[in-house]
Design an enzyme around this catalytic site. Structure first.
Site, mmCIF file in Angstrom:
data_model
loop_
_atom_site.group_PDB
_atom_site.id
_atom_site.type_symbol
_atom_site.label_atom_id
_atom_site.label_comp_id
_atom_site.label_asym_id
_atom_site.label_seq_id
_atom_site.Cartn_x
_atom_site.Cartn_y
_atom_site.Cartn_z
ATOM 1 N N GLY A 12 0.831 -1.211 0.000
ATOM 2 C CA GLY A 12 0.000 0.000 0.000
ATOM 3 C C GLY A 12 0.858 1.250 0.000
ATOM 4 O O GLY A 12 0.475 2.297 0.525
ATOM 5 N N ALA A 13 2.023 1.131 -0.644
ATOM 6 C CA ALA A 13 3.044 2.173 -0.541
ATOM 7 C C ALA A 13 2.633 3.496 -1.171
ATOM 8 O O ALA A 13 3.180 4.550 -0.838
ATOM 9 C CB ALA A 13 4.339 1.668 -1.170
ATOM 10 N N ILE A 17 -0.804 6.469 4.289
ATOM 11 C CA ILE A 17 0.183 6.120 5.327
ATOM 12 C C ILE A 17 1.555 5.958 4.677
ATOM 13 O O ILE A 17 2.564 6.451 5.190
ATOM 14 C CB ILE A 17 -0.240 4.830 6.071
ATOM 15 N N ARG A 99 -14.146 -0.796 12.121
ATOM 16 C CA ARG A 99 -13.026 -1.395 11.389
ATOM 17 C C ARG A 99 -13.369 -2.817 10.958
ATOM 18 O O ARG A 99 -12.937 -3.287 9.909
ATOM 19 C CB ARG A 99 -11.759 -1.362 12.229
ATOM 20 N N ASP A 160 -2.681 3.123 19.354
ATOM 21 C CA ASP A 160 -3.570 3.238 20.515
ATOM 22 C C ASP A 160 -2.741 3.480 21.784
ATOM 23 O O ASP A 160 -3.110 4.283 22.642
ATOM 24 C CB ASP A 160 -4.389 1.942 20.657
ATOM 25 N N ARG A 163 -1.628 7.010 21.772
ATOM 26 C CA ARG A 163 -2.775 7.884 22.071
ATOM 27 C C ARG A 163 -3.067 7.872 23.564
ATOM 28 O O ARG A 163 -3.368 8.918 24.173
ATOM 29 C CB ARG A 163 -4.012 7.380 21.304
ATOM 30 N N HIS A 188 -7.579 -3.929 17.976
ATOM 31 C CA HIS A 188 -7.499 -2.531 17.509
ATOM 32 C C HIS A 188 -8.884 -2.168 16.964
ATOM 33 O O HIS A 188 -9.135 -2.190 15.757
ATOM 34 C CB HIS A 188 -6.427 -2.379 16.431
HETATM 35 P P1 NAD Z 1 -5.117 4.437 1.471
HETATM 36 O O1 NAD Z 1 -6.393 4.053 0.805
HETATM 37 O O2 NAD Z 1 -4.633 5.831 1.370
HETATM 38 O O3 NAD Z 1 -3.939 3.506 0.932
HETATM 39 C C1 NAD Z 1 -4.079 2.118 0.852
HETATM 40 C C2 NAD Z 1 -3.218 1.670 -0.303
HETATM 41 O O4 NAD Z 1 -3.231 0.239 -0.317
HETATM 42 C C3 NAD Z 1 -3.742 2.146 -1.681
HETATM 43 O O5 NAD Z 1 -2.692 2.841 -2.340
HETATM 44 C C4 NAD Z 1 -4.113 0.844 -2.382
HETATM 45 O O6 NAD Z 1 -3.854 0.894 -3.774
HETATM 46 C C5 NAD Z 1 -3.190 -0.161 -1.678
HETATM 47 N N1 NAD Z 1 -3.624 -1.548 -1.801
HETATM 48 C C6 NAD Z 1 -4.878 -2.034 -1.832
HETATM 49 N N2 NAD Z 1 -4.841 -3.377 -2.002
HETATM 50 C C7 NAD Z 1 -3.549 -3.730 -2.049
HETATM 51 C C8 NAD Z 1 -2.867 -4.961 -2.211
HETATM 52 N N3 NAD Z 1 -3.543 -6.104 -2.378
HETATM 53 N N4 NAD Z 1 -1.529 -4.957 -2.213
HETATM 54 C C9 NAD Z 1 -0.839 -3.820 -2.087
HETATM 55 N N5 NAD Z 1 -1.420 -2.612 -1.934
HETATM 56 C C10 NAD Z 1 -2.752 -2.567 -1.902
HETATM 57 O O7 NAD Z 1 -5.231 3.967 2.991
HETATM 58 P P2 NAD Z 1 -4.334 4.413 4.234
HETATM 59 O O8 NAD Z 1 -4.935 5.604 4.855
HETATM 60 O O9 NAD Z 1 -2.882 4.432 3.846
HETATM 61 O O10 NAD Z 1 -4.635 3.203 5.238
HETATM 62 C C11 NAD Z 1 -4.215 1.895 4.955
HETATM 63 C C12 NAD Z 1 -4.801 0.926 5.965
HETATM 64 O O11 NAD Z 1 -4.285 1.187 7.272
HETATM 65 C C13 NAD Z 1 -6.338 1.016 6.109
HETATM 66 O O12 NAD Z 1 -6.877 -0.279 6.219
HETATM 67 C C14 NAD Z 1 -6.506 1.784 7.414
HETATM 68 O O13 NAD Z 1 -7.755 1.527 8.018
HETATM 69 C C15 NAD Z 1 -5.352 1.208 8.217
HETATM 70 N N6 NAD Z 1 -4.936 1.948 9.406
HETATM 71 C C16 NAD Z 1 -4.579 1.235 10.500
HETATM 72 C C17 NAD Z 1 -4.153 1.859 11.651
HETATM 73 C C18 NAD Z 1 -3.746 1.079 12.865
HETATM 74 O O14 NAD Z 1 -3.480 1.692 13.903
HETATM 75 N N7 NAD Z 1 -3.664 -0.240 12.830
HETATM 76 C C19 NAD Z 1 -4.090 3.256 11.668
HETATM 77 C C20 NAD Z 1 -4.467 3.976 10.535
HETATM 78 C C21 NAD Z 1 -4.905 3.302 9.401
HETATM 79 C C1 LMR Z 2 -7.025 4.540 13.472
HETATM 80 O O1 LMR Z 2 -7.088 4.014 14.590
HETATM 81 O O2 LMR Z 2 -6.848 5.761 13.325
HETATM 82 C C2 LMR Z 2 -7.126 3.672 12.242
HETATM 83 O O3 LMR Z 2 -7.338 2.330 12.600
HETATM 84 C C3 LMR Z 2 -8.098 4.151 11.248
HETATM 85 C C4 LMR Z 2 -9.515 3.893 11.690
HETATM 86 O O4 LMR Z 2 -10.288 3.338 10.894
HETATM 87 O O5 LMR Z 2 -9.844 4.238 12.821
#
Ligand code: NAD
Ligand code: LMR
Length: 329
Positions: A12-13, A17, A99, A160, A163, A188
């Site tokens: 997801g580069a 994020i 989520r 978390d 935070r 999470h």
């Molecule tokens: P985003 O939509 O900006 O980016 C996601 C990227 O993943 C996109 O560029 C997409 O093309 C790519 N992608 C989709 N399927 C893929 C695959 N099979 N292989 C490789 N790349 C793929 O989203 P974001 O804001 O960067 O968030 C990414 C994820 O992180 C989301 O699921 C979000 O909910 C999660 N997240 C988790 C936390 C945490 O604390 N665990 C915090 C924030 C966001």
């Molecule tokens: C977060 O905790 O900010 C991420 O998991 C994004 C979300 O869906 O809350």
């Protein structure tokens, strides 16, 4: 500078994020200024062009620690020989979603990625899942990689954790550096349990220093547990820079260890500690030494905490059952 680069895959580069994360990794934020890193960036085909632009920007930073970058849409190629895999690529939730609503949409990403890691990653591979629902996605990847030890898979609850530290420090009017031994238990998700009964502030018990159960129950816990939703509401998009920063913190701690007298929160495969069903990927207090995490043992769990931990673990068990139904594990 050591000569062998650490190979780090990021999925997801080209996403939000990724745009924060890549520059921090490339500048040495995980392994320090003396260790070169090689980036392996996995995206879906339509996002590769945008990713090429990000790589141009990485080049333009001339980071001394960046030894090389490869991009592609084939997990087996991108994961070949990698030492760390940061699995971020997945759809984020929008307003009004939980989520867990992403399970079906995102779960399917992590089975093939687990298989590809199993086939081609380095023997010392460590996997951090940030893409939501992170805990169950980590379970899916782990279950599809039978030759990689379960303890090499983890999910991100460090955001978390951070935070919770920040909210507690603000309440007590102390710097964040005064807060130690914070714990996030469970998933999470909105059921997570940020626990300050074992945390310390300036060496004193944090719950006693707060002295206000109502604040703990009705302000602190919901603020931390629902922070992701509050950010989506305010920003119109889910947290990105803070999520990238927490992903870096998680990987750096795993690579270099926890500080003496402190611990961090990591979601890892349960061995049954604290009554958390074995095999679920759940958040625990952990210490890390020589690249190996251990769940902190012997903490007394009061009735209030027991109920909160059990509720979040029950949700993890439901998510596991749901992905089993979907044939993902
Ligand atoms: P985003 O939509 O900006 O980016 C996601 C990227 O993943 C996109 O560029 C997409 O093309 C790519 N992608 C989709 N399927 C893929 C695959 N099979 N292989 C490789 N790349 C793929 O989203 P974001 O804001 O960067 O968030 C990414 C994820 O992180 C989301 O699921 C979000 O909910 C999660 N997240 C988790 C936390 C945490 O604390 N665990 C915090 C924030 C966001
Ligand atoms: C977060 O905790 O900010 C991420 O998991 C994004 C979300 O869906 O809350």
């Amino acid at each position: 500078m050591s000569t062998t680069p650490v190979k780090v895959a990021v999925t997801g580069a080209a996403g939000q994020i990724g745009y924060s994360l890549l520059f921090r990794i490339a500048s040495g934020a995980i392994f320090g200024p003396d260790t070169p890193v090689e980036l392996r960036l996995l995206e879906i085909t339509p996002a590769l062009k945008a990713l090429e632009g990000v790589v141009m920007e990485l080049d333009d930073c001339a980071f001394p620690t960046l030894a090389g970058v490869q991009i592609g849409d084939d997990a087996t190629k991108m994961f070949d020989g990698v030492n760390f895999a940061l699995l971020v690529g997945a759809r984020p939730r929008g307003p009004g979603m939980e989520r867990g609503d992403l399970l079906e949409a995102n779960g399917g990403i992590f089975a093939p990625q687990g298989k590809a890691l199993n086939e081609v990653a380095a023997d010392d591979i460590r996997v951090v899942v940030t893409g939501n629902p992170a805990n169950t996605n980590a379970l899916i990847a782990m279950s599809n990689a039978p030759d990689i030890p379960n303890e090499r898979f983890s999910a991100l609850t460090r955001l978390d954790h951070n935070r919770a530290i920040s909210q507690l420090a603000a309440k007590l009017g102390v710097p964040v550096t005064e807060v130690k031994k914070m714990t996030i238990w469970g998933n999470h998700s909105a059921t997570q349990y940020p626990d300050i009964f074992h945390a310390e502030v300036g060496g004193k018990n944090a719950a006693e220093a707060v002295g206000d159960q109502d604040w703990i129950e009705n302000t602190f816990i919901p603020t931390v547990a629902k922070r992701g939703a509050a950010i989506i509401e305010a920003r119109g998009a889910s947290s990105a820079a803070s999520a990238a920063s927490a992903t870096i913190d998680h990987a750096r701690t795993w690579a270099s260890g926890t500080a003496e007298g402190d611990w961090v929160s990591m979601s890892v495969c349960s061995d049954g500690s604290y009554g958390v069903q074995e095999g679920l990927v759940s958040s625990f207090p952990v210490t890390v030494k020589d690249g190996q995490w251990s769940i902190v043992q012997g903490l007394e769990i009061n009735d209030f905490s027991r109920g909160k931990i059990d509720a979040s673990v029950a949700e993890l068990a439901d998510e596991r059952d749901a992905v089993r139904q979907l044939g993902l594990i």
